[in-house]
Design an enzyme around this catalytic site. Structure first.
Site, PDB file in Angstrom:
ATOM      1  N   ASP A   1       0.758  -0.951   0.078  1.00  0.00           N
ATOM      2  CA  ASP A   1       0.124  -0.200  -0.123  1.00  0.00           C
ATOM      3  C   ASP A   1       0.747   1.565   0.052  1.00  0.00           C
ATOM      4  OD1 ASP A   1      -1.766   2.116   0.467  1.00  0.00           O
ATOM      5  OD2 ASP A   1      -3.222   0.788   1.526  1.00  0.00           O
TER       6      ASP A   1
ATOM      7  N   HIS B   1      -3.031  -0.145  -2.344  1.00  0.00           N
ATOM      8  CA  HIS B   1      -4.279   0.645  -1.963  1.00  0.00           C
ATOM      9  C   HIS B   1      -5.423   0.564  -3.080  1.00  0.00           C
ATOM     10  CE1 HIS B   1      -5.675   3.496   0.945  1.00  0.00           C
ATOM     11  NE2 HIS B   1      -6.314   4.144  -0.093  1.00  0.00           N
TER      12      HIS B   1
END
Length: 231
Positions: free
Chosen positions: A169, A200
């Site tokens: 992420d 993400h």
């Protein structure tokens, strides 16, 4: 499938809209508050709500950016910077108050039944805060940001919380993920799922960020979690 309703802010400062999706034939088994990303109540969030309605829930997605500008709706693939510019302007405590108002509305709509919450990105962070600061019955956060700064509230989490963590992420670096595990792995009410190598937004409904297999896996875990804790 969906409609828009109006909710009164707890502080009396105004009203805000919420998108509501109901199961066909009515009689929802519980309610789920769908907490937006930084992109507002866009097509993806509405589709998340519609999907929950197909599972038998009354799904309600409040417009948490209404204090900045009502009706913000952005495309994650083309308007990321515009969305990121909204983040520091957003009053998160007021957002939690608006979620609380939404929870109360949702409970009334399901005749006092259980209410869960699911949030994404900013909404994932707010789902954690909702678990710590409200009477929500169960919460789920996808790729929640900045949880390391909220670990001091973990003692207040009294109802089940599940967090989906994207291993690669860009907004939640490895050191933050490490702190999340150190602070929450032994919490009796919290479950963490890791998705190695994913970035993400992997569970978005539409667009370039979606990784279909991983999104389906995470959503299946969310479905099982709500089936258990909102029954």
């Amino acid at each position: 499938m969906g409609k828009t309703i109006t909710i009164e802010a707890l502080d009396g400062s105004g009203t805000f809209n919420a998108y509501v999706a109901e199961p066909a034939g009515g009689s929802p088994k519980a309610a789920v508050v769908v907490i937006q990303e930084v992109f507002g109540i866009n097509a993806g969030i509405r589709d998340k709500a519609d999907s929950l309605a197909k599972e038998g829930y009354l799904a309600i997605a409040p417009d948490l950016f209404w204090r900045l500008e009502p009706g913000i709706e952005l495309d994650p693939d083309t308007q990321l910077q515009q969305a990121l510019d909204l983040f520091p302007r957003f009053d998160q405590q007021k957002g939690i108050e608006d979620i609380e108002a939404t929870i109360r509305t949702a409970r009334a709509l399901v005749n006092g039944g259980k209410v869960g919450a699911v949030g994404y990105c900013l909404g994932g962070r707010l789902a954690y805060m909702t678990a710590a600061r409200t009477d929500i019955d169960a919460s789920v956060g996808y790729y929640a940001v900045g949880i390391d700064g909220l670990l001091g509230e973990s003692h207040a989490i009294a109802r089940p919380l599940m967090l989906h963590i994207a291993g690669n992420d860009g907004f939640v670096p490895p050191e933050v993920q490490k702190k999340m595990h150190e602070g929450l792995d032994n919490h009796p009410r919290v479950t963490l799922w890791d998705y190695p190598g994913l970035d993400h937004g992997f569970a978005t409904q539409f667009g370039k960020r979606r990784v279909d297999d991983a999104a389906r896996l995470a959503d299946s875990r969310t479905s099982a979690f709500f089936a258990e804790h909102l029954a």
